[in-house]
Design a protein around this motif. Structure first.
Motif, short mmCIF file in Angstrom:
data_model
loop_
_atom_site.label_atom_id
_atom_site.label_comp_id
_atom_site.label_asym_id
_atom_site.label_seq_id
_atom_site.Cartn_x
_atom_site.Cartn_y
_atom_site.Cartn_z
N TRP A 110 4.83 -8.31 28.98
CA TRP A 110 6.27 -8.19 29.27
C TRP A 110 6.53 -6.93 30.09
O TRP A 110 7.28 -6.95 31.06
CB TRP A 110 7.04 -8.14 27.93
N THR A 164 5.59 -7.14 24.45
CA THR A 164 4.14 -7.15 24.72
C THR A 164 3.83 -6.35 26.00
O THR A 164 4.73 -6.06 26.80
CB THR A 164 3.64 -8.59 24.92
N ASP A 166 -1.10 -9.96 25.75
CA ASP A 166 -0.14 -10.57 24.82
C ASP A 166 0.05 -9.79 23.53
O ASP A 166 0.77 -10.23 22.63
CB ASP A 166 -0.58 -12.01 24.50
N GLN A 167 -0.59 -8.65 23.45
CA GLN A 167 -0.47 -7.84 22.23
C GLN A 167 0.85 -7.05 22.26
O GLN A 167 1.26 -6.53 23.30
CB GLN A 167 -1.64 -6.86 22.16
N ASP A 168 1.51 -6.99 21.08
CA ASP A 168 2.73 -6.19 20.98
C ASP A 168 2.37 -4.71 21.17
O ASP A 168 1.34 -4.26 20.68
CB ASP A 168 3.37 -6.36 19.60
#
Lengths: 298, 222
Positions: free
Chosen positions: A96, A93, A125-127
């Protein structure tokens, strides 16, 4: 005392079908330089040389005072690089990545990162693989801007973006250089973007820097003159005229070093100056490239 | 900072590789568990163990070295404060830890199962030689991945690596000393076996050294 963030002296790099020929360039703190050239002109090659990703054959490069490629790791601590074709690992994400980049750079500004998240309408939080092209570019810009680097190297970051996304990015970049210690080298073949944010402009074509100056000087120097040319009158050939087009009794002349004296010379030759127009950066760029290519071919 | 960043890059790669590695360890463990059940399951287990290691080899090198460059993720990684040499070192170490760690775990597991089961201990040198061949194959593919971006080279190494295992096994079994001892109660490291292990080690080390050497001579990293 000048604070040069980029010093490129006589850099050459030869490929089988392309040659970057003796490029010299300087950028000082607080400046935004638009690096404009057609596709394949050598913009990305030079950007990657500055990042130590490509080794040059001859010349010297210093970024933030560090010789490149020898001290590339030290230089890159304070350089943010984004290129249009750069990608991130897809299966993680954005949050991350933000954590990863924050762990590397002590100067990571978490509050500013949150502001950029909202401003760019990104979801942490989106990939990464689910991001659109525009969102991906904005995500990479966020990862770079929140580090607050002294130098931004942006290789065609607005290519393929919609006008709103382009506006969002350009606005953010303009805010960056409000801090006078920071500088941006912004490459693009989109002259509108460059015109909007740059104070310095450098044109590159076929691996050679063909012109470099501040934006106002460019706009001021380059003019288009519309002339009435009566029968029997021959226009004098002037050194700084890069293009002359005639159609019947009308001539359109482009000069790269306008002064009122040019009008007088044409008038003395028997022509009448109907209009003197300022040119857009795109027109200047195209005329500059074409005249240089003509000179090269001659 | 640079040293700790190299460590972070290694950890980053290991994190991204966690699922292929975990999958290989689980599938490898199942394969090893099949070894002592019956002659047929021993054959199935042995073949599937080889397949698991070969697949892990290809996935690790092709996804995390070759594809990372092709996908231009490498440009982002090289924009971080590391030199191209440090980045290459991080990639090499992370990949080698992931593969060699899995390989050691699976090899030790297979040897342990042979040791505690009714399977003859004499098969251990044969098994280790075949598995060492797969480690050599990994080193050759890794060296090729580091040295070249050309898909043709990668495809050639993968094809030769996969096919050559089918020649290695019958060739090893055609050695009288290997054939004689493989069903014996004691592991015998014959001259043939030791010679093959030495050749595998030399090829593996040479391939890795060549890969790193060619890469270090390159002037374009993206």
């Amino acid at each position: 005392m000048t604070d040069r963030v980029i010093e490129v002296v006589g850099v050459e790099k030869a490929y089988r079908f392309f040659r970057l020929g003796s490029v010299s360039l300087e950028l000082e703190a607080g400046q935004i330089m638009g690096f404009v050239g057609p596709n394949g002109a050598g913009k990305s090659t030079l950007m990657r040389i500055l990042m130590g990703m490509i080794r040059y054959d001859r010349g010297a490069v210093r970024v933030l005072g560090h010789p490149i490629p020898e001290e590339q790791a030290s230089a890159k601590r304070d350089v943010g690089f984004v290129s249009e074709d750069m990608r991130l690992h897809g299966n993680v994400t954005l949050a991350w990545y933000m954590k990863f980049v924050a762990s590397i750079y002590p100067g990571w500004d978490a509050a500013y990162a949150d502001v950029l998240l909202r401003r760019f309408n990104l979801h942490a939080d989106q990939d990464i693989k689910a991001l659109s092209h525009g969102e991906r570019v904005k995500a990479m810009l966020l990862l770079v801007l929140a580090r607050r680097p002294r130098l931004l190297l942006l290789d065609e970051p607005t290519t393929g973006l919609d006008p709103v996304a382009r506006h969002e990015i350009l606005t953010e970049l303009m805010a960056v250089v409000e801090d006078e210690r920071r500088a941006i080298l912004f490459s693009s073949h989109n002259t509108q973007d460059v015109e909007q944010i740059s104070d310095q402009i450098t044109f590159i074509d076929r691996g050679r820097i063909i012109d470099s100056s501040d934006k106002e000087t460019f706009i001021d120097r380059w003019r288009r003159l519309h002339l009435d040319v009566p029968s029997g009158v021959t226009l004098p050939s002037l050194q700084d005229v890069v293009e002359t087009k005639t159609s019947g009794h009308i001539a359109v002349v482009i000069t790269k070093a306008y002064s009122p004296a040019i009008e007088s010379i044409y008038q003395r030759a028997g022509a009448r100056v109907r209009e003197v127009q300022r040119m857009t950066l795109e027109e200047i760029f195209v005329a500059n490239v074409m005249s240089n290519r003509k000179e090269q071919a001659a | 900072m640079t040293g700790s960043l190299v460590r972070r890059l290694i950890l980053l790669d290991l994190y991204l590789m966690r699922w292929p590695v975990a999958g290989a360890l689980i599938a490898g463990a199942v394969s090893i568990a099949l070894l002592p059940l019956s002659p047929v399951s021993a054959y199935v287990g042995g073949v599937s163990l080889i397949c698991v290691i070969v697949i892990l080899n290809i996935v690790l090198v092709m996804t995390f070295i070759v594809q990372e460059k092709k996908d231009k993720v490498q440009i982002f990684m090289l924009s971080l404060p590391v030199s191209t040499t440090q980045y290459t070192a991080a990639k090499l170490v992370a990949n080698a830890i992931a593969f060699a760690g899995s390989w050691i775990a699976l090899t030790v597991g297979a040897v342990a199962v042979i040791d505690v089961s009714a399977l003859p201990d004499g098969s251990v040198p044969f098994l280790v030689t075949v598995l060492a061949y797969l480690l050599m194959y990994y080193c050759v593919l890794l060296g090729t991945g580091l040295a070249s971006d050309r898909a043709g080279w990668h495809a050639t190494v993968i094809t030769v690596g996969n096919v050559s295992v089918n020649f290695l096994i019958p060739w090893l079994l055609s050695r009288p000393s290997v054939y004689r001892n493989r069903t014996g109660p004691v592991a015998v490291w014959t001259e043939d076996i030791v010679a093959v292990l030495v050749v595998e080690t030399i090829v593996a080390v040479t391939a890795l050294w060549l890969g790193l050497y060619v890469r270090s001579r390159r002037t374009d990293f993206v």
